[in-house]
Design an enzyme around this catalytic site. Sequence first.
Site, mmCIF file in Angstrom:
data_model
loop_
_atom_site.group_PDB
_atom_site.id
_atom_site.type_symbol
_atom_site.label_atom_id
_atom_site.label_comp_id
_atom_site.label_asym_id
_atom_site.label_seq_id
_atom_site.Cartn_x
_atom_site.Cartn_y
_atom_site.Cartn_z
ATOM 1 N N ARG A 20 54.788 44.536 53.477
ATOM 2 C CA ARG A 20 54.669 44.743 52.023
ATOM 3 C C ARG A 20 55.036 46.180 51.632
ATOM 4 O O ARG A 20 55.791 46.382 50.676
ATOM 5 C CB ARG A 20 53.258 44.373 51.558
ATOM 6 C CG ARG A 20 52.986 42.882 51.545
ATOM 7 C CD ARG A 20 51.579 42.578 51.087
ATOM 8 N NE ARG A 20 50.582 43.160 51.980
ATOM 9 C CZ ARG A 20 49.273 43.167 51.740
ATOM 10 N NH1 ARG A 20 48.794 42.630 50.625
ATOM 11 N NH2 ARG A 20 48.437 43.700 52.594
ATOM 12 N N ASN A 38 50.774 38.866 50.056
ATOM 13 C CA ASN A 38 50.491 37.991 51.192
ATOM 14 C C ASN A 38 49.856 36.702 50.701
ATOM 15 O O ASN A 38 49.085 36.708 49.733
ATOM 16 C CB ASN A 38 49.504 38.662 52.161
ATOM 17 C CG ASN A 38 50.148 39.725 53.027
ATOM 18 O OD1 ASN A 38 51.374 39.807 53.119
ATOM 19 N ND2 ASN A 38 49.326 40.538 53.663
#
Length: 786
Positions: A20, A38
Amino acid sequence: MSRRAVAVRIEGIVQGVGFRPFVYGLATRLGLAGLVGNDERGVFIEVEGGSAPVEEFLAALTGDPPPLAVIERITTGPAPVTGRRTFAIAPSAAGGDRHALVSPDVATCDACLRDLTDPADRRCGYAFTNCTGCGPRFTIVRDVPYDRANTTMAGFRMCADCAGEYHDPGDRRFHAQPVCCPACGPSLRFHGPGGSGAAGDPLEPAVRLLREGGVLAVKGLGGYHLAALAADEPAVAALRSRKHREDKPFAVMAGDVAAARRLCVVDPAEERLLTGPARPVVLLRRLPDASVAPSVAPSVAPGNRWLGVLLPYTPLHHLLLRSLGQPIVLTSGNVSDEPIAYRDEDALERLGGIADAFLTHDRPIHIRTDDSVVRVFRGRDLPIRRSRGYVPHPLPLARAARRPVLACGAELKHTFCLVKDDRAFVSHHIGDLENYETLRSFTEGVDHFRRLFDITPEVVAHDLHPDYLSTKWALDQDADLVGVQHHHAHIASCLADNGVAGPVAGVAFDGLGYGSDGTLWGGEFLVADLAGFERAGHLAPVPMPGGATAIRQPWRMAAAYLDLAYDGDVPEDLDVVRRNAGQWAAVVALARRGVNAPLTSSMGRLFDAVAAVAGVRDAITYEGQAAVEFEQLADPAVDDAYPCGLVSAGTRFAVPGVELVRAVADDLRACVPRDVVAARFHNAVARVVADGCTLVRKACGLSTVALSGGVFQNLLLLGRAVTLLEERGFTVLTHHRVPPNDGGVSLGQAAVAAAAMAANSPIRGVRRELSQARHTWFGGMSETGT
């Protein structure tokens, strides 16, 4: 400029590896808006901006991902343009079927090592330093998505400084879930003489105890280890005695590659393993004792030319080794035959009689995970034990399973395997499944994997052996059962390891496995694919006098083989006869009558017999010990071999092992050096492998060979066999992702179960060819060499 929006879905190991933050940095650098987050499947992305920057963004996702990321699948599709102007990390989403993967534990990265030794850094000397590129993963995760709340770090509230790093997109600890520091994270404690968990640096009394010859229990990533100075013979001998581990070698942790090279020969492939993110124990060839500085105590690896070496993989290990300035023994925290201790109270109870003190900490370990063990064969990994650093990374199956599968594995070196679609999740090393503690470790592990990867098995695959605890457990499950013959599972494991479905000529050599005819197999030539097999040949069966006792006392196998080799008139001048004269007649009588003497075609038992005849070992203290020491006895410069013709045995061919035993005994009586005898035997077995596969090729046209089973951990045999097969034009498959021993059987069982759901199998046509060819293999003669 027109704007474009794209929705992206990324699956694989993309949580807990800095993915990320990588996406955030990439998007902001390109001036794109959107979000990344996520969920139960992996990472989801929504990105919008100019068409050219979006295309560059999509290309960079696969072109330069974080080093620890493993991208299995990327899907993209159009998304509505929302007019967003910023890019953000979205809260994790949960719900739906879980497909997200969990990263294995990762060795401390170079950046964190610099923090560890920088006096100006607030994490200087801190034993739990980590970032998005390293640190605990699998051993601390309780659930997915991989967020702090779903790990054993949930109980440690981040301080302001750590929270600032965690939320700063420009920091390498941006969204690093285990981020912590001395102010807010786990802390070390020393329990024992010279200190306690209160004031002071816990490392100081720990280092002092080791230097004074003590045994220290150390809490690591996946459990407790037992440590002693590798050069301190009294300390290592005490550890060996207390642990009830008579001869099996200990692993040694060296401070760095240079320190490892002062102990062993390290080639580039071995250095890659030693320094890689998995940091397994690597089996290395020892330097002559005279050239080793500092020395390794004799009790570390008695009589062994190889040494298991690993480098530090946590900040605690680095701190400990730097303070000591010399290698340490670092072995599993258990008593022999028990699983590694990982819960604090249990460790204190079980290891209290072994360790003089404990160096522990307050970060819970959620799942016990022992160290992995690997050796190198022809520049590629040859796993001996696949565990920490590799698990739970899934392996792809050549044939996807139409229904979820649980494969229960074998008994020794136990692993299990869960399958969902085309992903096979092979578990960490459980141990030898012979008691309640290891059975509980198995069932706890299954429950954890089922929850973590959202797999509810509908099919349970198991070994055919009725007395294996894993088989008994499988038979009690509410699922469709698939019994898989042990050696078929070995070959299927090698096929799955190499991403092929077969059919192949499979050679499965191991200690023993329950055969489909109710006898004990172990020296098998199979024609096999994932869905089925046919037994083409095998080592000629001999009695195993005393049953399991013959495994612990290889001289019994020598007695059975010699009695057959000399037609009951065994020369009394053989040393193995003299050494065991008191029991020889009784054991031979057992073998002749077949009382408590099951027949076995095991190649492992043949190695045991020849090792005993050669005077290597009459009794063993760990599995395969006689064969391991016999391999090391062999002179690799010897290239001649004992003759061993394959003979017709009904509908199959047989390998007359008695001929090899007779040749060994005759050479020893003629005073041929033992290292020459050992080499000739190894070369003979390698030729048997090539001759047997040549017969199968003549019958079925198969030019691919799969080698599996614990006997093929023997690098001398493996190397000679592969060379001979390749010289004859075969393509040879060996293991490189799961072990050839029983640690890989669960993958093979899972692959067989998945393939059994398919409608058709190539093996059926091959079986017809095999059946037609049986009567022409030997051309009317009783023996052949090919």
